[in-house]
Design an enzyme around this catalytic site. Structure first.
Site, PDB file in Angstrom:
ATOM      1  N   GLU A  16      -2.489 -17.317  -5.604  1.00 22.88           N
ATOM      2  CA  GLU A  16      -3.566 -16.774  -6.452  1.00 22.88           C
ATOM      3  C   GLU A  16      -4.941 -17.231  -5.968  1.00 22.88           C
ATOM      4  OE1 GLU A  16      -2.709 -17.644 -10.597  1.00 22.88           O
ATOM      5  OE2 GLU A  16      -1.503 -15.841 -10.731  1.00 22.88           O
ATOM      6  N   GLU A  47       5.208 -12.524  -9.831  1.00 15.25           N
ATOM      7  CA  GLU A  47       5.473 -13.284 -11.047  1.00 15.25           C
ATOM      8  C   GLU A  47       5.432 -12.334 -12.228  1.00 15.25           C
ATOM      9  OE1 GLU A  47       3.010 -16.739 -11.617  1.00 15.25           O
ATOM     10  OE2 GLU A  47       3.070 -17.208  -9.479  1.00 15.25           O
TER      11      GLU A  47
HETATM   12  C1  GLA Z   1       0.204 -18.182 -12.277  1.00 16.52           C
HETATM   13  C2  GLA Z   1       0.621 -19.134 -11.189  1.00 16.52           C
HETATM   14  C3  GLA Z   1       1.919 -19.837 -11.489  1.00 16.52           C
HETATM   15  C4  GLA Z   1       1.942 -20.316 -12.912  1.00 16.52           C
HETATM   16  C5  GLA Z   1       1.738 -19.141 -13.839  1.00 16.52           C
HETATM   17  C6  GLA Z   1       1.760 -19.497 -15.308  1.00 16.52           C
HETATM   18  O1  GLA Z   1       0.699 -16.969 -12.090  1.00 16.52           O
HETATM   19  O2  GLA Z   1       0.723 -18.487  -9.947  1.00 16.52           O
HETATM   20  O3  GLA Z   1       2.053 -20.905 -10.615  1.00 16.52           O
HETATM   21  O4  GLA Z   1       0.956 -21.247 -13.096  1.00 16.52           O
HETATM   22  O5  GLA Z   1       0.485 -18.590 -13.600  1.00 16.52           O
HETATM   23  O6  GLA Z   1       2.938 -20.078 -15.659  1.00 16.52           O
END
Ligand code: GLA
EC number: 3.2.1.23
Length: 636
Positions: A201, A277
């Site tokens: 991210e 995700e």
């Molecule tokens: C983001 C991050 C993950 C985690 C999620 C929330 O997507 O990439 O590592 O922190 O948020 O659980």
């Protein structure tokens, strides 16, 4: 849909034999390429992006992935959790790699026991799962400092997640080590790793345009040859995209699905779609509710994602536990640290049990599999043991005698810069500062995250984010001023990760004059910390204990140890250790009320239980067969 059989890896003897033949041929300058075993010869293409599809070799491939973090699950249970994943119809395991745990001290690596990454990857392969690796170096994931080692913060000018030399030099050294372990486990080398993520991210952070190209190169230069991808949430999507790397997204709500269909198309044209995700639940913070997500909604969103022509990874399939002090925190308007449980309301519970999400998703993914899914493994039984009644006690002030000489310093030193652990500072736990004062007045200073202030042994208040000044009452003669500061977890997401030093930050003032001549104790509460406290150092439990204090009791276990949950009713705030294993923090502000105690960490007979309580002890620690994670609230 492709099947995902994976051949067994050659045995060690076979490997040795190949090595001998290879050396022989190399010595004789013969063509060694003929040596590639036939079962590897077809492994040339790996996972590829072809138009709108993923292809694995010659076949269209859908990633049905799920996240499990090996460092959040006792090693003895990895197989159970992975079998449950396979039996849910998933074909790919996704895991992060936590740099801070693997390199606790600069240049000293730990990939053993619960951190045996290669064993985890190979076990997944053996069970018939492909692997997607997310090596960071920053991994977010609700872990302290997003998985970056706290020793990086010794440098006052450190700029994490940028091409600042002090950061890239450390990344280079870590990647040299990590990649030499995972490169041979890639698909094209016969292993299960089909894709590797570039950072995590970065679009939401985006402080240095040269950083992502640097990480990409750092992976490639060390032999990463499988498909590279980035993943970003809606806030960072625009900025996270990197030339030559597949962009994917992270989301939870069906309202965000247009990101999949329109956004990805607009930034990279026709490419396979992937939700790296899909958040099956959410994490919890101390003082908040227990976040949950309805299983029917999960099923609906998962099927909508697949209907949109996208591959998917369930984050989390199984969350596990923030054992020890590894939890992270958030600090936007207010500092909030994450609880010990990483149950996440995921597909499997914290203790690996099935949920309504599991059965619904199993039916769903099963309908794609072409063949019956393997049967889900039996549940691991849970147990309520007799309550633990601590009978020994040691106040923190008495325990200090056994902690060795404190560090002496004219001014306070923050945790990371403390001259301990071969110059790597202290990463986790508590730190105690002592100095002598001769007057009352107003004490002011910055203590992260929470500093309990004592005059001699009497607690007089807290310094924390909200309170930076307190009154020190009238005292006579020389008095010891003490501040016990807890690192409650470094921020793992947001723009302020460079400011995550813990303990006393800068000077401590009494009536605006800086206090001097500190004695500093590093109370990291690692295993060797308790080894110093053998049984004859403890006292019998007094009527009115002085806090903070350690409490010692025994948990009696019959023939076969089973999983249980420790109920901390009556206790206020502290940490529990079983046979030297740190189970994590408890706090009566909730939401979490029980701590998961894996049966594999227990032995037949009496098990040592040590509780470090900061404020008020309860009479007993109860054991129950059901977790209590607090008041439920739907994630929004
Ligand atoms: C983001 C991050 C993950 C985690 C999620 C929330 O997507 O990439 O590592 O922190 O948020 O659980």
């Amino acid at each position: 849909m492709t099947t995902w059989s994976l051949r067994r890896r050659p045995s060690r003897t076979l490997g040795l034999l190949l090595l001998v033949i290879l050396s022989f041929l190399v010595l004789r300058r013969l063509d060694w390429s003929t040596l590639i075993p036939p079962w590897l010869r077809h492994r040339q293409l790996g996972l590829q992006a072809k138009g709108q599809n993923f292809m694995l070799e010659d076949s269209t491939f859908w990633i049905f992935g799920g996240s499990i973090h090996y460092f959040r699950v006792p090693k003895e249970y990895w197989r159970d959790r992975l079998l449950k994943m396979r039996a849910c119809g998933l074909n790919t395991l996704t895991t992060y790699v936590p740099w801070n745990l693997h390199e606790p001290e600069r240049g000293k690596f730990n990939f053993s026991g619960n951190l045996d990454l290669e064993a985890f990857i190979l076990m997944a392969a053996e069970i018939g799962l492909w692997v997607i690796l997310r090596p960071g170096p920053y991994i977010c994931s609700e872990i302290d400092l997003g998985g970056l080692p706290s020793w990086l913060l010794q440098d006052p000018s450190m700029k994490l997640r940028t091409t600042y030399k002090g950061f890239t030099e450390a990344v280079d050294l870590y990647f040299d080590h990590l990649m030499s372990r995972v490169v041979p486990l890639q698909y094209k080398h016969g292993g299960p790793i089909i894709a590797v993520q570039v950072e995590n991210e970065y679009g939401s952070y985006n402080k240095d345009p040269a950083y992502m190209p640097y990480i990409k190169k750092a992976l490639e230069n060390r032999g990463i040859i499988e498909l590279l991808f980035t993943s970003d949430n809606k806030d960072g999507l625009m900025k996270g995209v990197v030339q030559g790397v597949l962009a994917t997204i992270n989301l939870q709500s069906q309202n965000e699905l247009q990101l999949l269909t329109t956004f990805l198309l607009s930034v990279q044209g026709i490419q396979p779609k992937m939700v790296t995700e899909y958040w099956t639940g959410w994490f919890d913070s101390w003082g908040g509710p227990h976040n949950i997500l309805d299983s029917s909604e999960v099923l609906e969103t998962v099927s909508a994602i697949i209907d949109a022509g996208s591959s998917i990874n369930l984050y989390m399939f199984h969350g596990g536990t923030n054992f020890g002090f590894i939890n992270g925190a958030m600090h936007f308007h207010e500092y909030k640290s994450d609880v010990t449980s990483y149950d996440y309301d995921a597909v499997l519970t914290e203790a690996g049990d099935y949920t309504a999400k599991y059965s619904k998703l199993r039916d769903f993914f099963g309908s794609f599999s072409g063949a019956p899914l393997p049967p889900p493994p039996e549940l691991l039984p849970k147990m309520s043991y007799e309550p633990v009644m601590p009978s020994f006690y040691l106040s923190l002030w008495d325990a200090l005698k056994y902690m060795g000489e404190p560090i002496k310093s004219e001014n306070p030193i923050n945790m990371e810069n403390l001259p301990v652990n071969d110059g790597n500072g202290q990463a986790f736990g508590y730190i105690l500062y002592e100095t002598t004062i001769t007057t009352s007045g107003i004490l002011s200073g910055v203590a992260y995250d929470r500093g309990q202030v004592f005059v001699n042994t009497v607690s007089v208040g807290f310094l924390d984010y909200k309170t930076t000044k307190i009154t020190i009452p009238l005292i006579q003669g020389y008095t010891v001023l003490r501040i016990l500061v807890e690192n409650r977890g470094r921020v793992n997401y947001g723009n302020n990760i460079d400011d995550q030093r813990k303990g006393l930050i800068g000077n401590l003032y009494l009536n605006n004059s800086p206090l001097k001549n500190f004695r500093i104790y590093s109370l990291d509460m690692k295993k060797n910390f308790f080894q110093r406290l053998d049984i004859n150092k403890w006292d019998t439990l007094p009527q009115t204990p002085t806090y903070p204090a350690f409490f010692l009791g025994g948990l009696s276990v019959g023939l076969s140890p089973l999983d249980t949950f420790l109920k901390m009713e009556g206790w206020e705030k502290g940490v529990v250790f079983i046979n030297g294993q740190n189970l994590g923090r408890y706090w009566n502000i909730g939401p979490q009320e029980t701590l998961y105690l894996p049966g594999v960490w227990l032995k037949k007979g009496i098990n040592q239980v040590i509780i470090f309580e900061e404020m008020t002890a309860g009479p007993v620690v109860q054991s129950t067969d059901t977790p209590h994670l607090g008041r439920n609230q739907y994630v929004h």
